[in-house]
Enzyme design. Structure first.
Site, PDB file in Angstrom:
ATOM      1  N   ALA A  57      30.290  49.047  -3.970  1.00  0.00           N
ATOM      2  CA  ALA A  57      29.470  49.909  -2.800  1.00  0.00           C
ATOM      3  C   ALA A  57      29.163  51.150  -3.540  1.00  0.00           C
ATOM      4  O   ALA A  57      29.855  51.690  -4.367  1.00  0.00           O
ATOM      5  CB  ALA A  57      31.022  50.176  -1.738  1.00  0.00           C
ATOM      6  N   SER A  69      22.497  54.725  -2.490  1.00  0.00           N
ATOM      7  CA  SER A  69      22.327  53.506  -1.977  1.00  0.00           C
ATOM      8  C   SER A  69      21.002  53.336  -1.580  1.00  0.00           C
ATOM      9  O   SER A  69      20.334  54.104  -0.715  1.00  0.00           O
ATOM     10  CB  SER A  69      23.252  53.178  -0.949  1.00  0.00           C
ATOM     11  N   HIS A 117      20.530  41.118  -1.289  1.00  0.00           N
ATOM     12  CA  HIS A 117      19.849  42.277  -0.982  1.00  0.00           C
ATOM     13  C   HIS A 117      18.375  42.637  -1.266  1.00  0.00           C
ATOM     14  O   HIS A 117      18.047  42.349  -2.578  1.00  0.00           O
ATOM     15  CB  HIS A 117      20.768  43.424  -2.106  1.00  0.00           C
ATOM     16  N   GLU A 168      22.823  40.073  -6.605  1.00  0.00           N
ATOM     17  CA  GLU A 168      23.021  40.096  -5.157  1.00  0.00           C
ATOM     18  C   GLU A 168      21.692  39.577  -4.481  1.00  0.00           C
ATOM     19  O   GLU A 168      20.513  40.164  -3.929  1.00  0.00           O
ATOM     20  CB  GLU A 168      23.038  41.774  -4.683  1.00  0.00           C
ATOM     21  N   HIS A 222      20.221  51.341   0.794  1.00  0.00           N
ATOM     22  CA  HIS A 222      20.388  51.285   2.262  1.00  0.00           C
ATOM     23  C   HIS A 222      20.024  52.388   2.868  1.00  0.00           C
ATOM     24  O   HIS A 222      19.632  52.259   3.781  1.00  0.00           O
ATOM     25  CB  HIS A 222      21.642  50.633   2.612  1.00  0.00           C
ATOM     26  N   ASP A 264      20.387  43.430   3.596  1.00  0.00           N
ATOM     27  CA  ASP A 264      21.040  42.396   3.178  1.00  0.00           C
ATOM     28  C   ASP A 264      20.989  41.252   4.127  1.00  0.00           C
ATOM     29  O   ASP A 264      21.106  41.375   5.371  1.00  0.00           O
ATOM     30  CB  ASP A 264      22.538  42.647   3.091  1.00  0.00           C
TER      31      ASP A 264
END
Ligand SMILES: [Zn+2]
Length: 267
Positions: free
Chosen positions: A168, A174, A235, A232, A176, A183
């Site tokens: 995280a 991030s 992602h 990932e 995001h 994701d």
């Protein structure tokens, strides 16, 4: 001052010598000479496209020469501005402002995604479905500074700082938070990200997402020292088709390497 005076007559002389017909000749002739020996008695018939070209239109100003390289096509990417499609966010590069809030988000399922990324995701999802690789879904899209703060704190509490921060990002660090990262998984996998990497959809996306302007932002464990994150496959980061295509053609898989930015293994 002396230096300037000595050179003053030169521009005047050039104006006299370089008459308009000569200028046209000088500009057109190389097109036909093919770089070979000079042959002054050659009188090629100018093709309409050459004579109509604005680059050879008579101009008394000899300093204006035709630009052979089309500089207008060089893409300009902004890696610093939080609202830029190419903003590079990592452990060394927090968003500015750190609590940046993207405008123009649209809801997809339970998630919110920045509009350009949402549109591209719709096309990506349709392509995955058309290939019969599953039904794409978004496990996580836009996350606010506040929600990232909660996620980060929870992971650190659960796994300790070192391991928690492997999973995280700190708030403000991030992707995001830009609304440009999603994701993904498939409904066949219950939209869980864990098993996604082993799916056919994941393999296809890794190869083809660039066509829709996405990159797998953390492409392999071999790049962890650069991106700060392990592989990932779920992602996806929207960077725009132009940059994604350029990265694909140059075989560069991380934004840090593409833009020559410092590696960001840790904060
Ligand atoms: Zn993610």
């Amino acid at each position: 001052m002396r230096f300037q005076r000595e050179f003053q007559p030169k521009p005047r002389n050039w104006k006299v010598v370089l008459t308009t017909p000569m200028l046209i000749g000088a500009l057109v002739f190389p097109l036909f000479s093919g770089g070979g020996a000079m042959a002054v008695d050659e009188s090629p018939t100018p093709s309409p496209s050459v004579s109509a070209s604005p680059s050879v239109s008579p101009s008394p100003d000899v300093s204006i020469l035709p630009i052979t390289e089309d500089t207008t096509r060089i893409p300009l990417y902004d890696t610093d501005k939080a609202s830029s499609l190419q903003v590079v966010v990592n452990k060394k590069r927090p968003l500015n402002p750190i609590d940046y809030l993207p405008r123009g988000k649209v809801q997809i399922g339970y998630s919110w995604v920045a509009k350009p990324a949402a549109e591209a995701y719709g096309q990506l999802k349709a392509a995955v479905s058309a290939k019969k690789l599953g039904t794409l879904c978004i496990n996580s899209g836009y996350r606010s500074f506040a929600s990232q703060k909660i996620i980060h704190a929870a992971k650190v509490a659960q796994l300790g700082k070192t391991n928690g921060e492997k999973l995280a990002a700190r708030p403000g660090h991030s992707e995001h938070q830009t609304g440009l990262a999603i994701d993904v998984s498939t409904t066949q996998l219950g939209c869980r990200i864990g098993p996604f990497g082993a799916s056919k959809a994941s393999k296809w996306i890794a190869e083809n997402a660039w066509q829709y302007g996405f990159i797998v932002r953390y492409p392999s464990n071999a790049k962890t020292a650069i991106t700060g994150y392990v592989w990932e496959p779920w992602h996806l980061r929207f960077v725009g088709i132009e940059l994604a295509t350029e990265m694909k053609s140059k075989k560069i898989t991380t934004l840090e390497e593409f833009f020559g930015l410092p590696a960001a293994p840790k904060y």
